[in-house]
Design a protein around this motif. Structure first.
Motif, PDB file in Angstrom:
ATOM      1  N   LYS A   1     -14.383  -6.555   6.984  1.00 14.61           N
ATOM      2  CA  LYS A   1     -13.034  -6.995   6.552  1.00 14.61           C
ATOM      3  C   LYS A   1     -12.895  -7.373   5.189  1.00 14.61           C
ATOM      4  CE  LYS A   1     -12.720  -9.502  11.129  1.00 14.61           C
ATOM      5  NZ  LYS A   1     -13.263 -10.248  11.853  1.00 14.61           N
ATOM      6  N   LEU A   2     -14.097  -7.656   4.575  1.00  8.89           N
ATOM      7  CA  LEU A   2     -14.029  -8.074   3.092  1.00  8.89           C
ATOM      8  C   LEU A   2     -13.670  -6.733   2.311  1.00  8.89           C
ATOM      9  CD1 LEU A   2     -14.534 -10.161   0.766  1.00  8.89           C
ATOM     10  CD2 LEU A   2     -16.881  -9.541   0.719  1.00  8.89           C
TER      11      LEU A   2
ATOM     12  N   ALA B   1     -12.047  -4.256   3.359  1.00  9.83           N
ATOM     13  CA  ALA B   1     -10.613  -4.121   3.538  1.00  9.83           C
ATOM     14  C   ALA B   1      -9.817  -4.963   2.636  1.00  9.83           C
ATOM     15  CB  ALA B   1     -10.244  -4.355   4.845  1.00  9.83           C
ATOM     16  N   ALA B   2     -10.026  -6.071   2.506  1.00  6.51           N
ATOM     17  CA  ALA B   2      -9.318  -6.984   1.710  1.00  6.51           C
ATOM     18  C   ALA B   2      -9.391  -6.455   0.170  1.00  6.51           C
ATOM     19  CB  ALA B   2      -9.969  -8.618   1.839  1.00  6.51           C
ATOM     20  N   MET B   3     -10.692  -6.103  -0.195  1.00  7.68           N
ATOM     21  CA  MET B   3     -10.806  -5.482  -1.556  1.00  7.68           C
ATOM     22  C   MET B   3      -9.732  -4.355  -1.957  1.00  7.68           C
ATOM     23  SD  MET B   3     -13.215  -7.425  -3.037  1.00  7.68           S
ATOM     24  CE  MET B   3     -14.715  -7.561  -3.490  1.00  7.68           C
ATOM     25  N   LYS B   4     -10.091  -3.457  -0.689  1.00  5.44           N
ATOM     26  CA  LYS B   4      -9.132  -2.209  -0.855  1.00  5.44           C
ATOM     27  C   LYS B   4      -7.589  -2.510  -0.859  1.00  5.44           C
ATOM     28  CE  LYS B   4     -11.978   1.128   1.495  1.00  5.44           C
ATOM     29  NZ  LYS B   4     -12.547   1.594   2.869  1.00  5.44           N
ATOM     30  N   GLY B   5      -7.049  -3.826  -0.341  1.00  9.92           N
ATOM     31  CA  GLY B   5      -5.761  -4.115  -0.255  1.00  9.92           C
ATOM     32  C   GLY B   5      -5.285  -4.352  -1.633  1.00  9.92           C
ATOM     33  N   MET B   6      -6.393  -4.702  -2.704  1.00 12.08           N
ATOM     34  CA  MET B   6      -5.883  -4.924  -4.194  1.00 12.08           C
ATOM     35  C   MET B   6      -4.752  -3.945  -4.614  1.00 12.08           C
ATOM     36  SD  MET B   6      -6.879  -7.866  -5.317  1.00 12.08           S
ATOM     37  CE  MET B   6      -7.014  -7.472  -7.503  1.00 12.08           C
ATOM     38  N   LYS B   7      -4.797  -3.090  -4.305  1.00 12.15           N
ATOM     39  CA  LYS B   7      -3.863  -1.962  -4.714  1.00 12.15           C
ATOM     40  C   LYS B   7      -2.519  -2.301  -4.276  1.00 12.15           C
ATOM     41  CE  LYS B   7      -4.588   1.963  -1.616  1.00 12.15           C
ATOM     42  NZ  LYS B   7      -4.933   1.292  -0.379  1.00 12.15           N
ATOM     43  N   ASP B   8      -2.144  -2.924  -3.380  1.00 18.50           N
ATOM     44  CA  ASP B   8      -0.897  -3.271  -2.867  1.00 18.50           C
ATOM     45  C   ASP B   8      -0.397  -4.382  -3.077  1.00 18.50           C
ATOM     46  OD1 ASP B   8      -0.984  -0.614  -1.551  1.00 18.50           O
ATOM     47  OD2 ASP B   8      -1.887  -1.725   0.248  1.00 18.50           O
ATOM     48  N   VAL B   9      -1.273  -5.223  -3.822  1.00 17.12           N
ATOM     49  CA  VAL B   9      -0.812  -6.704  -4.282  1.00 17.12           C
ATOM     50  C   VAL B   9       0.229  -6.620  -5.383  1.00 17.12           C
ATOM     51  CG1 VAL B   9      -1.785  -8.860  -5.229  1.00 17.12           C
ATOM     52  CG2 VAL B   9      -2.877  -7.696  -3.455  1.00 17.12           C
ATOM     53  N   PRO B  10       1.210  -7.054  -5.574  1.00 15.63           N
ATOM     54  CA  PRO B  10       2.421  -7.195  -6.466  1.00 15.63           C
ATOM     55  C   PRO B  10       1.445  -7.526  -7.998  1.00 15.63           C
ATOM     56  CG  PRO B  10       3.171  -8.588  -4.767  1.00 15.63           C
ATOM     57  CD  PRO B  10       1.835  -8.128  -4.367  1.00 15.63           C
ATOM     58  N   LYS B  11       1.980  -6.913  -9.054  1.00 13.05           N
ATOM     59  CA  LYS B  11       1.304  -7.062 -10.280  1.00 13.05           C
ATOM     60  C   LYS B  11       0.831  -8.296 -10.616  1.00 13.05           C
ATOM     61  CE  LYS B  11       1.051  -4.691 -14.576  1.00 13.05           C
ATOM     62  NZ  LYS B  11       1.786  -4.191 -15.585  1.00 13.05           N
ATOM     63  N   GLU B  12       2.022  -9.255 -10.653  1.00 16.21           N
ATOM     64  CA  GLU B  12       2.002 -10.613 -11.023  1.00 16.21           C
ATOM     65  C   GLU B  12       0.902 -11.369 -10.275  1.00 16.21           C
ATOM     66  OE1 GLU B  12       4.842  -9.057  -9.968  1.00 16.21           O
ATOM     67  OE2 GLU B  12       5.881 -10.363  -8.471  1.00 16.21           O
ATOM     68  N   ASP B  13       0.818 -11.131  -9.010  1.00 19.57           N
ATOM     69  CA  ASP B  13      -0.267 -11.877  -8.024  1.00 19.57           C
ATOM     70  C   ASP B  13      -1.822 -11.366  -8.226  1.00 19.57           C
ATOM     71  OD1 ASP B  13       1.896 -13.419  -7.206  1.00 19.57           O
ATOM     72  OD2 ASP B  13       2.096 -12.089  -5.455  1.00 19.57           O
ATOM     73  N   LYS B  14      -1.736 -10.033  -8.942  1.00 15.73           N
ATOM     74  CA  LYS B  14      -3.326  -9.602  -8.970  1.00 15.73           C
ATOM     75  C   LYS B  14      -4.279 -10.404  -9.744  1.00 15.73           C
ATOM     76  CE  LYS B  14      -3.046  -4.767  -8.337  1.00 15.73           C
ATOM     77  NZ  LYS B  14      -2.501  -3.414  -8.631  1.00 15.73           N
TER      78      LYS B  14
END
Ligand code: PHE
Length: 336
Positions: free
Chosen positions: A28-29, A31-44
């Motif tokens: 799960k962790l 997966a969350a790390m991998k999900g970073m790429k879909d986070v909007p730029k300002e929230d990164k």
């Protein structure tokens, strides 16, 4: 989730399996790390910080859990804890052999009146055992029937021969008289306890290997009265008040006059008040003094020799000498 799951993990395998569900390739962790790429730029930045903190927290939980599991594994290997303050279960402890006890008793008696303990080798030369002790060439004790000789070719580095005589196992501790006198000038007052060897067939009263204690006193004007006095003193120390000694004329090559030494005591039950032979004694023969370089015109002395087994047997009422060497606990434990 990690925080609530780890306390229940007790085995390494369960821990590893759980860890894979969080930090493994499909965890799960991860997966969350991998999900970073879909986070909007300002929230990164905020999301990245949060993920990092979470990861650190999780790793700390892993480390603590692993430590706990390893401690439990070690405790399991060590078994139940030991309380060193508890009393010991029955562990048998050794004790002194009755011959050692008797030897020490005899030594203590002589030490009290100024004797010191002298020692010599058990493997000896014919000179120290016979020649220096004024024993004639044809004396029966020199016979190979009585004395254990070493083969002519035997080489012994730590016992020096006087001439070209044979090596042997000492048949009495009188050898120590000679060694002591050659080492020291008179006056001299020694006892020499030790093992001796004879070519005897073993039975209830004989052993090819037993122990003696020799005594030697050299000074000016020593007489038979002094000899009798020391022996009377000794038997009273060992066998109790009222014990006395009798000297019976005899012959030894190294003493003149020579005596058999008998003892009588009121303190021995059935053996009370009868003469019991303890050993031999006499006044040092002038020829012995000549052999060790003492002036026989100036010096006089007495010597005596007793069997340690014999005294132990009398004191304890032991009727067979073989008991001493069999190491039977039923016998030895009676002296513990
Ligand atoms: N050495 C003698 C023996 O073994 C005993 C003894 C010692 C006699 C000293 C006289 C003097 O029989």
């Amino acid at each position: 989730e990690v925080e609530s799951a780890v306390p229940a993990l007790e085995k390494r395998a369960a821990f590893e399996a759980f860890k894979a569900t969080i930090s493994g390739p499909n965890g799960k962790l991860t997966a969350a790390m991998k999900g970073m790429k879909d986070v909007p730029k300002e929230d990164k930045p905020a999301m990245g910080k949060l993920l990092n903190e979470t990861k650190q927290q999780i790793e700390a939980l892993y480390a603590a859990t692993l430590e706990r599991i390893e401690a439990a594994e070690t405790a399991e290997k060590l078994g139940p804890p030991i309380d060193p303050t508890l009393p010991c279960p029955d562990i048998a402890s050794g004790s002194l052999h009755p011959l050692t006890q008797t030897r020490r008793l005899m030594e203590a008696a002589f030490r009290k009146v100024g004797f010191t303990v002298a020692e010599g080798p058990e493997l000896e030369t014919e000179w120290f055992c016979f020649d220096a002790l004024n024993t004639p060439e044809d004396h029966p004790a020199r016979d190979a029937q009585d004395t254990l000789f070493l083969p002519e070719a035997a080489a012994v580095d730590n016992v020096t021969k006087h001439g070209s005589e044979r090596y042997l196992m000492r048949s009495h501790t009188s050898t120590v008289q000679i060694r002591a006198m050659m080492k020291e000038e008179p006056p001299l007052r020694i006892i020499s306890p030790g093992r001796v060897f004879r070519r005897d067939t073993t039975d209830a009263t004989h052993s090819a290997n037993f122990h003696q204690m020799e005594g030697l006193y050299v000074d000016k004007n020593v007489t038979v009265v002094d000899l009798k006095a020391i022996l009377d003193y000794f038997v009273a120390e060992i066998f109790g008040k009222g014990s006395t000694v009798r000297l019976r004329p005899s012959f030894f090559p190294f003493t003149e006059p020579s005596f058999e030494l008998d003892m009588k005591t009121p303190n021995l039950g059935k053996l009370s008040n009868q003469w019991i032979e303890l050993g031999g004694c006499g006044m040092v023969d002038p020829n012995v003094f000549r052999h060790v370089g003492y002036d026989p015109e100036k010096w006089t002395g007495y010597a005596f020799g007793m069997g340690i087994e014999r005294i132990a047997m009398i004191v304890h009422g032991i009727d067979d000498i073989r008991y001493f060497y069999q190491n039977d606990l039923r016998f030895l434990q009676q002296f513990a």
